[in-house]
Every structure is written in C-alpha cells, then in structure tokens.
Scaffold this motif. Structure first.
Motif, mmCIF file in Angstrom:
data_model
loop_
_atom_site.group_PDB
_atom_site.id
_atom_site.type_symbol
_atom_site.label_atom_id
_atom_site.label_comp_id
_atom_site.label_asym_id
_atom_site.label_seq_id
_atom_site.Cartn_x
_atom_site.Cartn_y
_atom_site.Cartn_z
ATOM 1 N N GLU A 25 -6.895 15.671 1.799
ATOM 2 C CA GLU A 25 -5.887 15.783 2.806
ATOM 3 C C GLU A 25 -4.602 16.575 2.481
ATOM 4 O O GLU A 25 -3.895 16.878 3.308
ATOM 5 C CB GLU A 25 -5.751 14.363 3.283
ATOM 6 C CG GLU A 25 -5.059 13.528 2.082
ATOM 7 C CD GLU A 25 -4.583 11.868 2.422
ATOM 8 O OE1 GLU A 25 -4.774 11.664 3.920
ATOM 9 O OE2 GLU A 25 -3.911 11.453 1.776
ATOM 10 N N HIS A 26 -4.241 16.998 1.436
ATOM 11 C CA HIS A 26 -3.006 17.434 0.904
ATOM 12 C C HIS A 26 -2.997 18.956 0.896
ATOM 13 O O HIS A 26 -1.993 19.689 0.708
ATOM 14 C CB HIS A 26 -2.560 16.974 -0.354
ATOM 15 C CG HIS A 26 -2.414 15.489 -0.598
ATOM 16 N ND1 HIS A 26 -2.509 14.892 -1.829
ATOM 17 C CD2 HIS A 26 -2.181 14.622 0.400
ATOM 18 C CE1 HIS A 26 -2.200 13.392 -1.595
ATOM 19 N NE2 HIS A 26 -1.922 13.306 -0.087
ATOM 20 N N HIS A 72 -7.239 8.788 -3.702
ATOM 21 C CA HIS A 72 -6.222 9.493 -4.757
ATOM 22 C C HIS A 72 -6.458 9.225 -6.259
ATOM 23 O O HIS A 72 -6.039 8.092 -6.566
ATOM 24 C CB HIS A 72 -4.743 9.243 -4.218
ATOM 25 C CG HIS A 72 -4.712 9.639 -2.884
ATOM 26 N ND1 HIS A 72 -4.719 11.002 -2.474
ATOM 27 C CD2 HIS A 72 -4.122 9.037 -1.708
ATOM 28 C CE1 HIS A 72 -4.524 10.922 -1.133
ATOM 29 N NE2 HIS A 72 -4.018 10.012 -0.825
ATOM 30 N N HIS A 77 -7.610 6.106 0.984
ATOM 31 C CA HIS A 77 -8.209 5.927 2.270
ATOM 32 C C HIS A 77 -9.692 5.692 2.001
ATOM 33 O O HIS A 77 -10.427 6.627 2.454
ATOM 34 C CB HIS A 77 -7.812 7.102 3.048
ATOM 35 C CG HIS A 77 -6.291 7.662 2.661
ATOM 36 N ND1 HIS A 77 -5.454 6.801 3.420
ATOM 37 C CD2 HIS A 77 -5.863 8.673 2.128
ATOM 38 C CE1 HIS A 77 -4.192 7.483 2.916
ATOM 39 N NE2 HIS A 77 -4.236 8.641 2.319
ATOM 40 N N ARG A 128 0.853 -1.085 -0.077
ATOM 41 C CA ARG A 128 -0.031 -0.070 -0.189
ATOM 42 C C ARG A 128 0.964 1.249 0.027
ATOM 43 O O ARG A 128 0.778 2.137 -0.826
ATOM 44 C CB ARG A 128 -0.855 0.030 1.011
ATOM 45 C CG ARG A 128 -1.322 1.099 1.564
ATOM 46 C CD ARG A 128 -2.438 2.203 0.400
ATOM 47 N NE ARG A 128 -2.754 3.351 0.936
ATOM 48 C CZ ARG A 128 -2.045 4.394 0.614
ATOM 49 N NH1 ARG A 128 -0.720 4.291 -0.132
ATOM 50 N NH2 ARG A 128 -2.480 5.737 0.864
HETATM 51 ZN ZN ZN Z 1 -3.134 9.772 1.074
#
Ligand code: ZN
Ligand code: FAD
Ligand code: 2HG
Length: 473
Positions: free
Chosen positions: A424-425, A385, A378, A328
């Motif tokens: 999340e980025h 992604h 996730h 992963r």
């Molecule tokens: Zn990630």
C-alpha cells in the motif's frame, strides 16, 4: 535571466519559495530517509498555474516533484540532491468544489487534507471511508497518487476503488478532466485508473470526483485476544460468514506492539485483557439501526468456545472505541519512538498471513539478531507491516547493516508466496530496484512505454517508480 527569475515571472513571487528556511520542510521525507535540494518550491493557486508551470518545465527540461502532505513512506515526494528540480506543492489547491449527497459524490481539489474530505462528506450526511493514521496531514492528491489503503479496505477498497474520475495536468501542461461522476463510462482507456497510483510520474492530479457512501448508523468495535496468529484468519472467516461485508476493519496487533504503544504513547490505555501474543481490532458497521454489539458478541462467543478467542472487550462507549483505535493507530509512532525500524510493507493471500509471520520471523531471528519483529496491520487485506525494531542496547550500526539481507529474504518470501513487496505504500524512490527485480519483464516494458508516451522528456518525478535507461546498471 536565471531560472529562478523566469519562474518568478511565470508564477509570481508570492507562489514560490526559494530560501533554505522556507523550503526545508518540503525537502525531507517523513521517515527522514532522504533530504534533497530544489530550484524552488512552487505553490500554485489554480489549475492554469499548474498547467503553465508544467509546460514551462517541460520546455526547459526541468524535473517536477509533486508533493501533497509529505507523509509518504517511500521518498516519492522528495527531490533529488541536484538542486535542479522544482517541488510542486498542491497545498493551495484545497477547495471542496462540490458535494452531491443524492448522487453520493464529491469533487475535491488535490490539496484537501484527507480529514477535511471526510469532514465535508460528514457535513452532508455521507461517509468518505478512506481512513489512515496520517489523515490529519496527508492530502487526497497524495492518497490518489499512492492509491492509499488504510483501515477500511476490507469493506470499501483502496483509493482507486473510491475514485470516479480525475482532473490532472500532463507533462506538457495539457489538462485531462473527468469529473462528471458518471457511474458508467466505457469511453476508451481508463486514464483515471492509470493515474491513480502513478506517484506523480504520469501527471499531476489537481482534483478528483470521489465516491461517497451512506453514513453507518450502527457500529460495534472490539479488542480481541487471540489464541495465535492463525486464529486471526479463522475469526475473520467466522465474522464474514455471520456479518458479511458489515465487517469493516480487521487489524492485527502483536503483544510486542501493544507494549510499545503503552510505553511510548501517553494517552494509550491498556484494554486489560488476559495477555496474548496477538490481538485483533475488529469493527463492524451497518447503515440501518441494528444491534451489532449482540451480533459481534455471538460470533466472539462461538469463537471462544472453539478456543480461537481467549478474551475480548467490546467498546461500550465512543471513548472506549477511540481508546481501542488509538492502540492500533499509534503503532507507527510508538515504533518510531522506540528507535530505528526496518520496514517491509508486504501482502500475501489472506489465508497465508500466519505462514508469512512464521517463516518471516525465522528470517528475522537469523538475519537480524539485533532486532525484534513488530508485524502488524491490515490482516483482513493480507497486508502486514512486517517491521523490525532494534533491541534495546543492541549495536545500532550492526542492526542497520542487516537491512539489505533481511529485505531480500522477506521480499523473496512474499514473492514465493504469491504476494507483493509493496502492498500500500508504493514504490517512490525507495523501492525502484525492487520493482525492477520482481516485476515481470513484460510488465516493466509496458510501464516504461506508458511513461515514455505520457512524459517523453521524463520531467515528472524523475527517478521515482521507474529509472531512466541511462540510470540503470
Ligand atoms: Zn498500513
Ligand atoms: P506525499 O507524501 O506528499 O506524496 C506521495 C507520492 O504522491 C509522491 O510520489 C508524490 O510525488 C505524489 N503526489 C502527491 N500529491 C500528488 C498530486 N496531487 N499529483 C500527483 N502526484 C502526487 N499509507 C497507506 O496506504 N495506508 C495506511 O494505513 C497509512 N498509514 C500511515 C500512517 C502514518 C502515521 C503515516 C505517517 C503514513 C501512513 N501512510 C499510509 C502513508 C501515507 O500517509 C500515504 O501514502 C498517503 O497517501 C500519502 O499522502 P501525502 O499527501 O502525504 O503524499
Ligand atoms: C499503518 O498501517 C501505516 O499504520 C504505517 O501504513 C506502517 O509504519 C508502518 O510501517
């Protein structure tokens, strides 16, 4: 006296880098999307030096770009091309100030590498649960500034959820500090919540009081072949129904990503399951002694009977568990090794992840025929992604030319589905226009008012997250 000489008088030559050779690694972002120039890279050793630097830059109107481990995905830590900004590296503020195992708290300075924070917690018999593929080089200050997510959000939340308080230096050099570790404190506005996720645009984080947790004594981990992407959502529901919040990790990996990892990562081992289009990496943990292998096996057997699960392997040793995790965690590196990729860090309500994959894949097929979809991540948080790699032998320029139309289609799709174009980025420099496009006007106005109130001269990470009025079309 020129600016570099004045900076040297302020901080001392030993805390500054000027030469092209010394500064190069601070001037290009991890994805190599941006390369900037800087007046200097400053590396203060303590909070008074950070404060003095910001007060001086504020007076002189000089932009300051905070930088942690420089692993961010949106160019937020890279200066612009003007050569007038100062990069403020936090790497020398790297002390664990205290660990309190009884109170389950730790005070760590911003420049501590995430793995160092995890290790300090473990040495005290505790767990700091934030976990990312970049944990060997990203810094806790950068994690806080981006409100990083990672692979244990399902159980423990994002970085903001793990933060009890911050010490930060504001644009004028003043210091705000809340490192008391209080679990209850309703005194006024939540400055900690505001600074976490502000990507260096509202203040420079110098330290944080972090939440610790008991270390799990039991753990089970499985690599699971699924009927299809919809099965991921069904299995997650079954797992949570049976095991509650012991379910810590639920990461989706498509077959195409597994193939990339097996091809490009020498240490990767094939788990040897019957081939499937989609796999899940699932981990369950418990603080008490428990036979989690048996619990997980029961859920998987029931799911297999219903045809949701095609095949599964439980990790029978720590080494096998590490092998599953490597499959992963190596997807970004394998994607990079396979060539350029168009990235979309998106989230939707968890139940709609399969719909996102189906509808998004149709856009990829029509709008980026030189590419193939590598959507992973996730799933338990509804965050994929949604990346697209160039097909071997396809024309690179043609592939890259698809970027903006595909981005628009994917981001419009997640907006329509009640999702986010940045799960999340963060926003950094890369997604400033996306924020202007998708945020409600009332939200943007509130964000701009906050920015102006805390940084009236606009010296903190200029051009990141929000553009100044003069830069907007
Ligand atoms: Zn990630
Ligand atoms: P940097 O890249 O240095 O900076 C990021 C932003 O924070 C910039 O805007 C910078 O100005 C600001 N900043 C940094 N330090 C401070 C400070 N002390 N005070 C104020 N502002 C500051 N991200 C996830 O969320 N989840 C993942 O699972 C994940 N996996 C990753 C895997 C790999 C292999 C890689 C390369 C990256 C991954 N990331 C992930 C992205 C990245 O690691 C995170 O965003 C991380 O939190 C950035 O930390 P950093 O120290 O490298 O910050
Ligand atoms: C991950 O979850 C990271 O592995 C990186 O957030 C995602 O490379 C990416 O697009």
């Amino acid at each position: 006296m020129d600016l570099r000489a004045r900076l040297t008088r302020l901080l001392g030559a030993e805390n500054l880098k000027f030469s092209a050779e010394d500064t190069a690694r601070y001037l290009t972002d991890h994805r190599r999307l941006y390369t900037g120039k800087a007046l200097a890279v400053a590396m203060p050793r303590d909070v008074p030096q950070v404060s003095a630097l910001l007060a001086w830059c504020n007076d002189a109107g000089i932009g300051v770009v905070p930088q942690g481990g420089n692993t961010g995905y949106c160019g937020g830590a890279t200066p612009d091309e003007s050569g007038t900004q100062v990069v403020l590296s936090l790497e020398r503020l790297a002390r664990i100030r205290s660990v309190d195992a009884d109170a389950q708290t730790m005070v760590a300075e911003a420049g501590c590498v995430l793995a160092q924070v995890q290790g300090a917690a473990a040495s005290a018999g505790c767990l700091f649960p934030l976990s990312l593929g970049s944990e060997g080089s990203c810094q806790i200050g950068g994690n806080l500034a981006t409100n990083a997510g990672g692979t244990a959000v399902l159980r423990y939340g994002m970085t903001r959820d793990l933060t009890l308080g911050l010490e930060a230096v504001l644009a004028d050099g003043s210091v705000v500090s809340n490192l008391s570790g209080l679990r209850k404190d309703n005194t006024g506005y939540d400055l900690t919540g505001l600074l976490v996720g502000s990507e260096g645009t509202l203040g420079v984080i110098t330290a944080a009081c972090l939440k610790l947790y008991p270390q799990p004594r039991s753990r089970a981990c499985a690599w699971i072949a699924l009927r299809d992407a919809r099965a991921a959502v069904e299995l997650l529901a079954g797992l949570r129904g049976a095991l509650g919040d012991r379910v810590t990790t639920c990461e989706l990996v498509p077959h195409v990503a597994l193939e990339l990892v097996l091809r490009h990562i020498p240490e990767a081992r094939d788990p040897g399951l019957s081939p499937a289009a989609w796999y899940l990496l699932v981990e369950v943990t418990a603080v008490e002694e428990a036979d989690l292998d048996a619990s997980l096996e029961r859920v998987l057997a029931a799911a297999a009977e219903r045809g949701i699960v095609l095949d599964a392997a439980l990790a029978r040793s720590e080494r096998q568990r590490e092998d599953f995790w490597r499959l992963r965690e190596s997807v970004p590196e394998a994607q990079r090794a396979a060539g350029g990729s168009l990235k979309h860090d998106v989230s939707v309500p968890v139940a709609r992840v399969p719909e996102l994959i189906e509808r998004g894949a149709a856009h990829v097929a029509t709008l980026a025929p030189e590419g193939f979809l590598v959507a992973y991540g996730h799933a338990g948080d509804g965050n994929l992604h949604f990346n697209v790699n160039q097909r071997p032998g396809a024309d690179a320029a043609a592939f890259r030319s698809r970027e903006s139309a595909l981005k628009r289609a994917i981001h419009d799709l997640v907006a329509e589905m009640g999702g986010s174009f940045s799960a999340e980025h963060g926003i950094g420099r890369l997604k400033v226009e996306e924020l202007e496009r998708y945020a409600a006007p009332s939200e943007l106005a509130a964000m701009r008012a906050i920015k102006h109130a805390l940084d009236p001269r606009g010296i903190l990470n200029p051009g990141k997250v929000l553009r100044a009025a003069r830069e907007r079309p």
